[in-house]
Every structure is written in C-alpha cells, then in structure tokens.
Design a protein around this motif. Sequence first.
Motif, PDB file in Angstrom:
ATOM      1  N   ASP A  88       0.855  -1.184   0.000  1.00 38.28           N
ATOM      2  CA  ASP A  88       0.000   0.000   0.000  1.00 38.28           C
ATOM      3  C   ASP A  88       0.895   1.239   0.000  1.00 38.28           C
ATOM      4  OD1 ASP A  88      -1.919   1.926   0.235  1.00 38.28           O
ATOM      5  OD2 ASP A  88      -2.568   1.354   2.247  1.00 38.28           O
ATOM      6  N   PHE A  89       0.810   2.038  -1.068  1.00 39.61           N
ATOM      7  CA  PHE A  89       1.648   3.225  -1.178  1.00 39.61           C
ATOM      8  C   PHE A  89       0.903   4.509  -0.806  1.00 39.61           C
ATOM      9  CE2 PHE A  89       3.259   0.089  -4.245  1.00 39.61           C
ATOM     10  CZ  PHE A  89       4.539  -0.077  -3.738  1.00 39.61           C
ATOM     11  N   GLY A  90      -0.350   4.387  -0.427  1.00 39.42           N
ATOM     12  CA  GLY A  90      -1.082   5.539   0.084  1.00 39.42           C
ATOM     13  C   GLY A  90      -1.959   6.234  -0.941  1.00 39.42           C
ATOM     14  N   GLU A  91      -2.760   7.161  -0.444  1.00 41.00           N
ATOM     15  CA  GLU A  91      -3.693   7.911  -1.280  1.00 41.00           C
ATOM     16  C   GLU A  91      -2.989   9.046  -2.016  1.00 41.00           C
ATOM     17  OE1 GLU A  91      -6.646   9.355   1.374  1.00 41.00           O
ATOM     18  OE2 GLU A  91      -7.741   7.445   1.471  1.00 41.00           O
ATOM     19  N   ARG A  92      -3.621   9.458  -3.102  1.00 36.40           N
ATOM     20  CA  ARG A  92      -3.171  10.652  -3.824  1.00 36.40           C
ATOM     21  C   ARG A  92      -4.407  11.357  -4.371  1.00 36.40           C
ATOM     22  NH1 ARG A  92       1.454  13.578  -3.299  1.00 36.40           N
ATOM     23  NH2 ARG A  92       2.090  14.552  -5.248  1.00 36.40           N
ATOM     24  N   ASN A  93      -5.362  11.610  -3.466  1.00 37.88           N
ATOM     25  CA  ASN A  93      -6.608  12.269  -3.870  1.00 37.88           C
ATOM     26  C   ASN A  93      -6.329  13.694  -4.332  1.00 37.88           C
ATOM     27  OD1 ASN A  93      -7.832   9.920  -2.985  1.00 37.88           O
ATOM     28  ND2 ASN A  93      -8.310  10.760  -0.971  1.00 37.88           N
ATOM     29  N   MET A  94      -7.124  14.140  -5.296  1.00 32.07           N
ATOM     30  CA  MET A  94      -6.903  15.459  -5.873  1.00 32.07           C
ATOM     31  C   MET A  94      -8.016  16.414  -5.460  1.00 32.07           C
ATOM     32  SD  MET A  94      -4.428  16.760  -7.625  1.00 32.07           S
ATOM     33  CE  MET A  94      -3.729  15.239  -8.262  1.00 32.07           C
ATOM     34  N   HIS A  95      -7.636  17.631  -5.065  1.00 25.27           N
ATOM     35  CA  HIS A  95      -8.589  18.622  -4.570  1.00 25.27           C
ATOM     36  C   HIS A  95      -8.414  19.950  -5.295  1.00 25.27           C
ATOM     37  CE1 HIS A  95      -9.069  15.814  -1.207  1.00 25.27           C
ATOM     38  NE2 HIS A  95      -7.742  15.842  -1.073  1.00 25.27           N
ATOM     39  N   LEU A  96      -9.477  20.726  -5.280  1.00 26.33           N
ATOM     40  CA  LEU A  96      -9.429  22.112  -5.741  1.00 26.33           C
ATOM     41  C   LEU A  96      -9.324  22.991  -4.506  1.00 26.33           C
ATOM     42  CD1 LEU A  96      -9.745  24.297  -7.957  1.00 26.33           C
ATOM     43  CD2 LEU A  96     -12.215  24.136  -7.620  1.00 26.33           C
ATOM     44  N   TRP A  97      -8.196  23.657  -4.351  1.00 24.39           N
ATOM     45  CA  TRP A  97      -7.926  24.475  -3.166  1.00 24.39           C
ATOM     46  C   TRP A  97      -8.193  25.954  -3.471  1.00 24.39           C
ATOM     47  CZ3 TRP A  97      -6.641  21.912   1.291  1.00 24.39           C
ATOM     48  CH2 TRP A  97      -6.199  20.593   1.149  1.00 24.39           C
ATOM     49  N   TYR A  98      -8.750  26.658  -2.486  1.00 23.22           N
ATOM     50  CA  TYR A  98      -9.052  28.070  -2.687  1.00 23.22           C
ATOM     51  C   TYR A  98      -9.083  28.790  -1.334  1.00 23.22           C
ATOM     52  CZ  TYR A  98     -13.746  26.562  -1.286  1.00 23.22           C
ATOM     53  OH  TYR A  98     -14.815  26.024  -0.595  1.00 23.22           O
ATOM     54  N   PRO A  99      -8.862  30.091  -1.330  1.00 15.73           N
ATOM     55  CA  PRO A  99      -8.937  30.847  -0.065  1.00 15.73           C
ATOM     56  C   PRO A  99     -10.382  30.992   0.378  1.00 15.73           C
ATOM     57  CG  PRO A  99      -8.498  32.314  -1.909  1.00 15.73           C
ATOM     58  CD  PRO A  99      -8.420  30.925  -2.457  1.00 15.73           C
ATOM     59  N   PRO A 100     -10.633  31.043   1.683  1.00 23.59           N
ATOM     60  CA  PRO A 100     -12.012  31.155   2.188  1.00 23.59           C
ATOM     61  C   PRO A 100     -12.786  32.325   1.595  1.00 23.59           C
ATOM     62  CG  PRO A 100     -10.511  30.641   3.983  1.00 23.59           C
ATOM     63  CD  PRO A 100      -9.649  30.912   2.782  1.00 23.59           C
ATOM     64  N   ALA A 101     -12.091  33.388   1.213  1.00 27.68           N
ATOM     65  CA  ALA A 101     -12.774  34.559   0.655  1.00 27.68           C
ATOM     66  C   ALA A 101     -13.488  34.258  -0.653  1.00 27.68           C
ATOM     67  CB  ALA A 101     -11.766  35.693   0.436  1.00 27.68           C
ATOM     68  N   LEU A 102     -13.081  33.181  -1.341  1.00 33.30           N
ATOM     69  CA  LEU A 102     -13.712  32.815  -2.615  1.00 33.30           C
ATOM     70  C   LEU A 102     -14.900  31.878  -2.440  1.00 33.30           C
ATOM     71  CD1 LEU A 102     -10.846  32.210  -5.234  1.00 33.30           C
ATOM     72  CD2 LEU A 102     -12.488  34.100  -5.128  1.00 33.30           C
ATOM     73  N   ALA A 103     -15.217  31.491  -1.219  1.00 33.46           N
ATOM     74  CA  ALA A 103     -16.327  30.559  -0.972  1.00 33.46           C
ATOM     75  C   ALA A 103     -17.614  31.102  -1.592  1.00 33.46           C
ATOM     76  CB  ALA A 103     -16.511  30.346   0.524  1.00 33.46           C
ATOM     77  N   GLY A 104     -18.303  30.248  -2.332  1.00 44.41           N
ATOM     78  CA  GLY A 104     -19.544  30.654  -2.967  1.00 44.41           C
ATOM     79  C   GLY A 104     -19.369  31.233  -4.359  1.00 44.41           C
ATOM     80  N   ASP A 105     -18.149  31.444  -4.803  1.00 43.07           N
ATOM     81  CA  ASP A 105     -17.902  31.970  -6.145  1.00 43.07           C
ATOM     82  C   ASP A 105     -18.305  30.925  -7.186  1.00 43.07           C
ATOM     83  OD1 ASP A 105     -16.585  32.756  -8.631  1.00 43.07           O
ATOM     84  OD2 ASP A 105     -15.462  34.192  -7.419  1.00 43.07           O
ATOM     85  N   ALA A 106     -19.103  31.326  -8.161  1.00 40.09           N
ATOM     86  CA  ALA A 106     -19.600  30.399  -9.174  1.00 40.09           C
ATOM     87  C   ALA A 106     -18.464  29.800  -9.995  1.00 40.09           C
ATOM     88  CB  ALA A 106     -20.586  31.120 -10.096  1.00 40.09           C
ATOM     89  N   MET A 107     -17.359  30.515 -10.123  1.00 39.30           N
ATOM     90  CA  MET A 107     -16.241  30.013 -10.925  1.00 39.30           C
ATOM     91  C   MET A 107     -15.621  28.770 -10.301  1.00 39.30           C
ATOM     92  SD  MET A 107     -14.636  30.339 -13.716  1.00 39.30           S
ATOM     93  CE  MET A 107     -15.237  31.939 -14.262  1.00 39.30           C
ATOM     94  N   LEU A 108     -15.665  28.643  -8.979  1.00 39.16           N
ATOM     95  CA  LEU A 108     -15.148  27.450  -8.322  1.00 39.16           C
ATOM     96  C   LEU A 108     -15.897  26.209  -8.788  1.00 39.16           C
ATOM     97  CD1 LEU A 108     -14.684  28.649  -4.618  1.00 39.16           C
ATOM     98  CD2 LEU A 108     -12.898  28.247  -6.318  1.00 39.16           C
ATOM     99  N   ASP A 109     -17.224  26.307  -8.809  1.00 41.50           N
ATOM    100  CA  ASP A 109     -18.028  25.165  -9.265  1.00 41.50           C
ATOM    101  C   ASP A 109     -17.762  24.870 -10.732  1.00 41.50           C
ATOM    102  OD1 ASP A 109     -19.188  24.813  -6.779  1.00 41.50           O
ATOM    103  OD2 ASP A 109     -20.860  26.167  -7.206  1.00 41.50           O
ATOM    104  N   ALA A 110     -17.552  25.910 -11.531  1.00 40.17           N
ATOM    105  CA  ALA A 110     -17.299  25.715 -12.956  1.00 40.17           C
ATOM    106  C   ALA A 110     -15.990  24.980 -13.184  1.00 40.17           C
ATOM    107  CB  ALA A 110     -17.279  27.060 -13.673  1.00 40.17           C
ATOM    108  N   VAL A 111     -14.950  25.373 -12.436  1.00 37.18           N
ATOM    109  CA  VAL A 111     -13.645  24.725 -12.582  1.00 37.18           C
ATOM    110  C   VAL A 111     -13.719  23.285 -12.086  1.00 37.18           C
ATOM    111  CG1 VAL A 111     -11.239  24.750 -11.839  1.00 37.18           C
ATOM    112  CG2 VAL A 111     -12.383  26.890 -12.412  1.00 37.18           C
ATOM    113  N   ALA A 112     -14.350  23.083 -10.923  1.00 35.36           N
ATOM    114  CA  ALA A 112     -14.481  21.731 -10.379  1.00 35.36           C
ATOM    115  C   ALA A 112     -15.240  20.830 -11.350  1.00 35.36           C
ATOM    116  CB  ALA A 112     -15.185  21.774  -9.029  1.00 35.36           C
ATOM    117  N   ARG A 113     -16.298  21.341 -11.913  1.00 33.80           N
ATOM    118  CA  ARG A 113     -17.108  20.555 -12.853  1.00 33.80           C
ATOM    119  C   ARG A 113     -16.288  20.206 -14.103  1.00 33.80           C
ATOM    120  NH1 ARG A 113     -20.901  23.709 -12.849  1.00 33.80           N
ATOM    121  NH2 ARG A 113     -20.475  24.943 -14.714  1.00 33.80           N
TER     122      ARG A 113
END
Length: 305
Positions: free
Chosen positions: A265-290
């Motif tokens: 077992d070499f471990g996880e390598r999950n991928m995330h979209l990271w952003y500063p809390p000030a961007l929470a709720g920004d529609a562009m975040l959902d667009a990039v994630a999608r």
Amino acid sequence: MEAKHLMQLAIILDCGSISQAAGKLHISQPTLTKNMQTLEMQAGGSLFTRSRHGVRQTALGGMLAREGRAIATSVWAAEQSATRFGLGMQTELRIGVGPLVASLLMHTVTEALLRDYPSLSLLIQVDTPYRLFEKINDDELDIAVAPTVISASQELDRITLFEDRLAIFASRHHPLAGKERIEIDDLVGYPWVNIATYAKFEESPVERLQKAGLKQVNTHIALAGDATICLNILPTGDYLSIMPERLTNIAAPHYGLQSLPVAADFGERNMHLWYPPALAGDAMLDAVARAFMETLETATAVPPA
C-alpha cells in the motif's frame, strides 16, 4: 525610496554592468548613475562595488534588488492584466496545477472553461503543491489543483475532485510486467524515475517506497515541474516510477505503460481544488471543479465493446 530606482538596481545587478543596464532601460548612463547615488543615500550604504569585470552587489544591494524584482514582477502582472482586459478578456482566473495534471487534463479543462466563459482569461502555473499553496496565500494565484500537503494547506478550503492512489508504473515490456503478483522485494535493483522528489513538506517518492517496505531505491532520474519526461522515459528501459494510478492510467495506453500488481500500500493521492475562504460561494469554483470532474470521467471511461 522610489520603486523605479529599486527596479533599476535589480537590472544593474542582473546585467552586471551599469552601461548594459542603461541600454536595457533606455535611459542615459549618467541618469542611471545619479539614480543609484540617490538610492544609496536613502538606503544609507553602498549597493554595489565596481571593477573592470563589472559590478558586484553588496549585502544591502542584494536585499534591495530582491524588492526591486518583486516590484517588477507585480508591474508586469498588472500590464498583462490590462492587456487581456483590452482584448476583451474581462474575467481573469489564475490556476496552479501539478505537472501530471498539467500534462494530462489541463488542455481539455481549458477548452471547457473557455467554451462556457468566452471572455475568461486564464493564467496557468505549474509547480509543486506546497509552492502553489504559498502563491495562493501571497495572492499570486486564485486556486490550485493539488493533493493534500501537511501544514501547507491549513488556511485554504477545498473541493474534492477525485480519489486516487499511488501505484508502481513500468513499461509493458518490463521484466515484472507479466507477473500476477509482485512482492515489494521484487522491486529491488531496478532504476527509478521520480516525480516531485523535492516537494517541500511532502513525502517524497523514495519515502513512500521505504514506508511500504522497499529498503533499496536506486533513483536514476528525479524530476520537478515536468511529467512528460517521465512518461517518455519509462518505456525506454527497465525503469519504475510511483505515480497516481487513476491519473496515470489516462496516459498509459499511449506510452505503453501499465501499473504493476505490487502487494503493498503506497497511500492515497486524492486530488482537490484548493481556494482561499474569501472565494467561498464563487460560481467560478463550481465551474472549474465541474470541468475537471467531467474531463477525468471522459478520459477514464471504458470504451464500448
């Protein structure tokens, strides 16, 4: 102190000559010399020494020159933003990604984003996760696509894009490729190609392998900032590399690679979209994630029989 004097100092030290710097700046040498004398008076010390070989920075000059380069970088970024706005690109998004994501997903993600947002201006930087997080905190990037890095991502929020695990990859012609089960000790003696060996605060590939029980790791090639070199090198010999399985499987058929059935077992390598809390709720975040999720789903879909 004037910002332009600090930038001029940086150019003088980078050129190693006042006359060359004057030519690059398109000002006269006497004017540049006068500006440096003014800066030395304000700073309270000598900025550089002169000799027949050119100029050499003092400790004070080196410190001020670093600030001058930072100012020049900010000015350049402002000029680029203004240019893009003038060309009709009224929304700017600065994205940081790792080398494998950049090589395998980013071109398709970019097409999807520009299709949905024609006036979007994208700035894409490729670097290690830790540096990408630093750039977000320094307001040099808006978001980053990266795995978790201990202690570097505590100030950021995230959206999980996809789950992944690390696996061992090799050429389909590798001596171990035909085995149904491979023990960790079977990997001893083969040359390794490692990606992101120098990523700060991350477990390096060597550390991951040692943690899984492989005591001897012969790293012949270590890469930082590029993944295509690794993908091209693996088929040329008996090389091994530890890489994210789901992500690398996108490129595996094209490069003639496969993951090896290693009993470890070499471990996880999950991928995330990271952003500063000030961007929470920004529609562009959902667009990039999608865009990332859809791109990965399409790339890994099993073709119909």
